[in-house]
Design a protein around this motif. Structure first.
Motif, PDB file in Angstrom:
ATOM      1  N   GLN A   1      -8.368  -5.978  12.724  1.00  0.00           N
ATOM      2  CA  GLN A   1      -9.223  -5.273  11.782  1.00  0.00           C
ATOM      3  C   GLN A   1      -9.108  -3.766  11.916  1.00  0.00           C
ATOM      4  O   GLN A   1      -9.117  -3.049  10.927  1.00  0.00           O
TER       5      GLN A   1
ATOM      6  N   ALA B   1      -5.825  -2.884  10.186  1.00  0.00           N
ATOM      7  CA  ALA B   1      -5.924  -3.070   8.748  1.00  0.00           C
ATOM      8  C   ALA B   1      -6.796  -1.987   8.121  1.00  0.00           C
ATOM      9  O   ALA B   1      -6.465  -1.434   7.070  1.00  0.00           O
ATOM     10  N   ASP B   2      -7.858  -1.695   8.790  1.00  0.00           N
ATOM     11  CA  ASP B   2      -8.811  -0.727   8.269  1.00  0.00           C
ATOM     12  C   ASP B   2      -8.160   0.623   7.974  1.00  0.00           C
ATOM     13  O   ASP B   2      -8.313   1.178   6.894  1.00  0.00           O
TER      14      ASP B   2
ATOM     15  N   ILE C   1       1.426  -5.776   7.120  1.00  0.00           N
ATOM     16  CA  ILE C   1       1.075  -4.564   7.867  1.00  0.00           C
ATOM     17  C   ILE C   1       2.251  -3.591   7.878  1.00  0.00           C
ATOM     18  O   ILE C   1       2.114  -2.405   7.574  1.00  0.00           O
TER      19      ILE C   1
ATOM     20  N   LEU D   1      -5.210   1.217   7.412  1.00  0.00           N
ATOM     21  CA  LEU D   1      -4.207   1.096   6.346  1.00  0.00           C
ATOM     22  C   LEU D   1      -4.849   0.826   4.998  1.00  0.00           C
ATOM     23  O   LEU D   1      -4.162   0.572   3.999  1.00  0.00           O
ATOM     24  N   GLY D   2      -6.160   0.845   4.984  1.00  0.00           N
ATOM     25  CA  GLY D   2      -6.843   0.579   3.721  1.00  0.00           C
ATOM     26  C   GLY D   2      -6.780  -0.879   3.326  1.00  0.00           C
ATOM     27  O   GLY D   2      -6.843  -1.225   2.149  1.00  0.00           O
ATOM     28  N   MET D   3      -6.656  -1.727   4.327  1.00  0.00           N
ATOM     29  CA  MET D   3      -6.585  -3.163   4.051  1.00  0.00           C
ATOM     30  C   MET D   3      -7.751  -3.856   4.729  1.00  0.00           C
ATOM     31  O   MET D   3      -8.449  -3.270   5.543  1.00  0.00           O
ATOM     32  N   GLU D   4      -7.919  -5.118   4.396  1.00  0.00           N
ATOM     33  CA  GLU D   4      -8.962  -5.850   5.088  1.00  0.00           C
ATOM     34  C   GLU D   4      -8.588  -7.313   5.285  1.00  0.00           C
ATOM     35  O   GLU D   4      -7.794  -7.864   4.538  1.00  0.00           O
ATOM     36  N   VAL D   5      -9.195  -7.893   6.299  1.00  0.00           N
ATOM     37  CA  VAL D   5      -8.929  -9.282   6.633  1.00  0.00           C
ATOM     38  C   VAL D   5      -9.858 -10.169   5.822  1.00  0.00           C
ATOM     39  O   VAL D   5     -11.060  -9.933   5.774  1.00  0.00           O
TER      40      VAL D   5
END
Lengths: 72, 72
Positions: B51, B54-55, B10, B57-61
Motif C-alpha cells: 500500500q 501503491a499510494d 507497479i 504511485l497514485g494507485m490503490e489496492v
DNA sequence: CTGTAAAGTGCATTGTATAGCTCTTTTCTG
DNA sequence: CAGAAAAGAGCTATACAATGCACTTTACAG
C-alpha cells in the motif's frame, strides 16, 4: 481501499457465502490463527496470504490508478 | 491480478512516472532493498508495504469479486 | 438461562519480510 | 567502446507474520 475496507470486504464476502473462519482457513490453506488476526484487524498479511484468502472467496487483489483527483 | 501482474503494474506505473526505485523507496518510506526484491519478483510484501508503494504511485489496492467463474 | 458454535486472544516457536551495506550486472547516452 | 545511472543480488541483523494450542468471549438456537 484502505486496510479496514479490505478487511470488511473479506468479512462480508465470507458471511455472504456462509463460511466460517475455520472453513475458510482450511480451504485457503491459511492458518486459522492468521485468518482470525487478519479479520479482527490485528494483522498485516503478506500479499500471498491475502491472495489465498481472496481466491477461495472468489475475489482477487487488484492494483489500479486512484480515481483522478483532478476535479474530485 | 496474479502476483506477476501486480509487479508489472507497479513497474509500469513507476516507469510512466519516470521515477527510479531509489526515489520511490524514499517517497514511500519502504526500504530500497525491499522494493528491489519486490520488483524483481523475489518478494512477498506485506499488505502495508504494498500500500505504501501503491499510494505514492497514485494507485490503490482493491479487492473485488472475480468475473464470475460459474461456467468457466 | 443453557449449551454450542463461531469468533477473538495470550503465549511460544519458526520462518521470512524488512532493511542497510556492498558489489555485480544491466541499460543507457555520448 | 567508456562512463554513469539504475537495477539486481549476497550477506546479515532485526522485527514481525504465520502457525498451533489452549482459553475466553460473543452470538444464537432451543
Amino acid at each position: 481501499m484502505h486496510f479496514t475496507e479490505l478487511i470488511n470486504a473479506i468479512k462480508e464476502r465470507r458471511n455472504a457465502l456462509q463460511v466460517t473462519q475455520e472453513t475458510l482457513a482450511e480451504l485457503s490453506g491459511v492458518g486459522l490463527r492468521t485468518l482470525k488476526q487478519f479479520e479482527s484487524g490485528k494483522g498485516n498479511p503478506t500479499l500471498k496470504t491475502l491472495q489465498k484468502i481472496a481466491d477461495v472467496l472468489g475475489m482477487e487483489v487488484n492494483l489500479k490508478l486512484k480515481t483522478v483527483t483532478r476535479n474530485k
